[in-house]
Design an enzyme around this catalytic site. Structure first.
Site, PDB file in Angstrom:
ATOM      1  N   LYS A 235      17.716  13.279  15.761  1.00 32.92           N
ATOM      2  CA  LYS A 235      19.302  12.970  16.050  1.00 32.92           C
ATOM      3  C   LYS A 235      19.415  12.575  14.875  1.00 32.92           C
ATOM      4  O   LYS A 235      19.174  11.124  14.361  1.00 32.92           O
ATOM      5  CB  LYS A 235      19.672  12.050  17.336  1.00 32.92           C
ATOM      6  CG  LYS A 235      18.661  12.751  18.825  1.00 32.92           C
ATOM      7  CD  LYS A 235      19.047  14.778  18.890  1.00 32.92           C
ATOM      8  CE  LYS A 235      18.646  15.078  19.793  1.00 32.92           C
ATOM      9  NZ  LYS A 235      18.530  16.615  19.765  1.00 32.92           N
ATOM     10  N   ASP A 236      21.252  12.514  14.303  1.00 25.03           N
ATOM     11  CA  ASP A 236      21.236  11.540  13.834  1.00 25.03           C
ATOM     12  C   ASP A 236      21.033  10.107  13.884  1.00 25.03           C
ATOM     13  O   ASP A 236      21.251   9.561  14.397  1.00 25.03           O
ATOM     14  CB  ASP A 236      22.894  11.454  13.445  1.00 25.03           C
ATOM     15  CG  ASP A 236      23.600  13.075  13.217  1.00 25.03           C
ATOM     16  OD1 ASP A 236      22.668  14.006  13.435  1.00 25.03           O
ATOM     17  OD2 ASP A 236      24.084  13.180  11.380  1.00 25.03           O
ATOM     18  N   LYS A 237      20.819   9.405  12.478  1.00 24.25           N
ATOM     19  CA  LYS A 237      20.879   8.013  12.642  1.00 24.25           C
ATOM     20  C   LYS A 237      21.603   7.189  12.642  1.00 24.25           C
ATOM     21  O   LYS A 237      22.584   5.893  13.587  1.00 24.25           O
ATOM     22  CB  LYS A 237      20.182   7.284  11.747  1.00 24.25           C
ATOM     23  CG  LYS A 237      20.127   5.963  11.059  1.00 24.25           C
ATOM     24  CD  LYS A 237      19.452   5.120   9.662  1.00 24.25           C
ATOM     25  CE  LYS A 237      19.288   4.433  10.012  1.00 24.25           C
ATOM     26  NZ  LYS A 237      18.871   3.925   8.220  1.00 24.25           N
TER      27      LYS A 237
END
Length: 555
Positions: A235-237
């Site tokens: 998942k996105d940071k």
């Protein structure tokens, strides 16, 4: 110096569903503006609802035959009178008394609070060797090493509890090459009970951290390697995200206890399962997005755009908001992926390490990259390079050990990150193909040769058709063949759920534009038979890349 940025047109995004003027806004101004919840294959949205381990009864059944230091472990340290007498003869009364106290502390069962024991200074190397051998032969649950003494001429022996337990010869007892081909880091889990599933599944909640970083923190606290973890997609940071994770042979109570020490990370909703997660085992992600600083011609434009989005949807491009997908600054990530596909290993390493225009906002990174570029001083660069730059540090550390071995240096990058370069180039091709499909045939109807979801699919959905999951992911477990085996099986299965549209299908009106899909280039699935598929190969040929061979060449 003006910072170069990657525009949508640079990565194949050139067509849209509507002709509305649209509006602009700032995405992810705050990481809390981007909330991601994984959706599992059963359509359940993943949330963190409990931080507690399973009921005490289940934990007790695990611990009675499990991996922690238990009754069978402590009985090995309860009575060592004869050995203590022998040690007194070897090392003296003072050290023997300290050792006895040390063993009593271990017997209390509070292993975490037991500090290492440092014996009296000893300048006699032969005598120190005899002490080391004594511990090795008589106290299997302890390990020793030599540390500096109070003066230059003396050394001290340090004694500490073996993290692998009394039945283990030490956490580093197995040579790395002996355990490197195993899919999971199984140290300390030899006595895992047969009645308990081998994988612990939990929900991982994280803020402003990518998946690999969060699991790295958890793994370090547990004393295990990253390959022990499995997940369906990273998942996105810059987001608040929740996803499922599996870990090999770990007690829920032990993992749950980490919550007190974790910052920006929480784990919970534990259960034991038979199989670990691999990439692609999800239905998708649910996004809750906040846009700030919105600029539009009028409020009516915003309303019209939002209404069109709700009625017609959007083309599911790999967008610029996922920065790791295409990179920022002067070295787009997909160009590194192209170099990997071509086998130009040294070029790929240079592109990863070279200075970038996008680093001007981060002085420490820019300084470190320039320092390496100017002098090729690996040791000095590593001292300057921030630790969160995992790929760069992995490459440099390997080049330090094996100068000029660029292939091995690239393999040192965690597979999740290494495959990101590959998937970035695949995404680049996919965007071009999607734009071509919309430009040539529009978005109103299915055309001959399109690839669609097969209506006869009994589950009503297709799994595993595209390689990467389109959030911020992908690829994992460089040391494991599991993911590759599963993905091949899944792709073969998914071919039963997709088909090429025929003239009969058009006459019957079986499919709509929402059924049209495009495979990820290089995946083992069928392709459209119209002009769209040609885009993949034309662009790849231009970059001197064979699509069907490229993915496995860089794994």
């Amino acid at each position: 110096m003006a910072m170069k940025t990657v525009e949508e047109s640079h990565v194949g995004i050139s067509c849209y569903i509507s002709n509305l003027p649209g509006f602009r806004g700032v995405l992810k101004q705050r990481y809390s503006d981007f909330i991601v919840n994984e959706v599992d294959r059963d359509g359940q949205v993943v949330h963190l609802s409990s931080l507690d381990a399973p009921p005490e009864e289940e934990q007790r059944s695990v611990q009675e035959t499990g991996t922690n230091t238990s009754e069978s472990d402590t009985t090995t340290v309860t009575s060592y009178a004869a050995l203590l007498d022998s040690f007194k003869s070897l090392a003296g009364d003072s050290d023997a008394g300290c050792l006895e106290e040390f063993l009593n502390q271990i017997n209390t069962g509070d292993d975490k609070s037991v500090a290492p024991l440092v014996l009296s200074p000893d300048s006699n190397k032969s005598h120190r060797t005899a002490v080391h051998k004594f511990f090795k032969g008589n106290f299997k649950f302890l390990v020793t090493d030599t540390v500096d003494g109070p003066d230059a001429s003396s050394k001290c022996i340090r004694v500490r509890l073996n993290s692998g337990g009394p039945n283990n010869n030490g956490r580093n007892s197995k040579k790395r090459k002996e355990r490197g081909d195993k899919p999971f880091d199984s140290r300390g889990s030899k006595s895992w009970p047969e009645n308990v599933e081998k994988f612990l599944r939990f929900h991982l909640y994280k803020e402003n951290k990518d998946t690999q970083e969060a699991l790295g923190v958890i793994g370090k606290m547990l004393g295990i390697q990253s390959r022990s973890f499995g997940f369906a997609g990273t998942k996105d940071k810059r987001a608040v995200s929740t996803q499922r994770v599996t870990v090999y042979k770990q007690l829920a109570s032990r993992v749950a206890s980490l919550n007190e020490r974790l910052f920006g990370i929480k784990v919970g909703d534990f259960c034991y399962v038979n199989e670990g997660l691999v990439l692609g085992q999800l239905s998708g992600n649910r996004f809750t997005i906040t846009l700030r600083g919105v600029v539009a011609d009028s409020e009516d434009t915003i309303k019209a755009s939002a209404d069109a989005l709700g009625r017609h949807g959007f083309i599911n491009y790999f967008g610029l908001q996922v920065l790791p997908r295409f990179g920022s600054g002067s070295v787009p990530t997909h160009l590194i992926g192209a170099a990997l596909f071509r086998g130009e290993w040294e070029l790929a390493v240079d592109m990863i390490l070279d200075p970038r225009d996008g680093d001007i906002l981060f002085h420490a990174i820019a300084k470190a990259r320039k320092y390496y570029k100017d002098g090729k001083d690996i040791e000095g660069t590593l001292r300057q390079l921030p630790r969160y730059l995992v790929a760069e540090r992995a490459v440099l550390q390997n080049l330090k050990k094996s100068p000029g071995n660029y292939v091995q240096a690239l393999k040192a990058i965690p597979r999740t990150l290494r495959m990101m370069y590959v998937h970035s180039y695949q995404s680049f091709l996919w965007n071009h193909a999607a734009s071509t499909r919309v430009q040539k045939y529009g978005t109103e109807q299915v055309v001959l040769g399109d690839l669609v979801y097969c209506k006869e699919n009994p589950t009503g959905k297709v799994t595993g058709i595209v390689g990467p999951e389109c959030d911020d992911d992908c690829g994992d477990r460089y040391d494991s063949n599991i993911e590759e085996e599963v993905s091949e099986d899944t792709q073969e299965e998914s071919n039963n759920y997709v088909k090429v549209v025929t003239a009969e299908d058009l006459n019957l009106g079986c499919y709509t534009i929402e059924d049209v899909i495009l495979p990820m280039p290089g995946s083992r699935v069928i392709y459209p038979t119209n002009d769209v598929a040609k885009v993949y190969h034309d662009l790849a040929d231009k970059d001197r890349i064979s699509l069907m061979e490229c993915v496995h060449n860089v794994k």
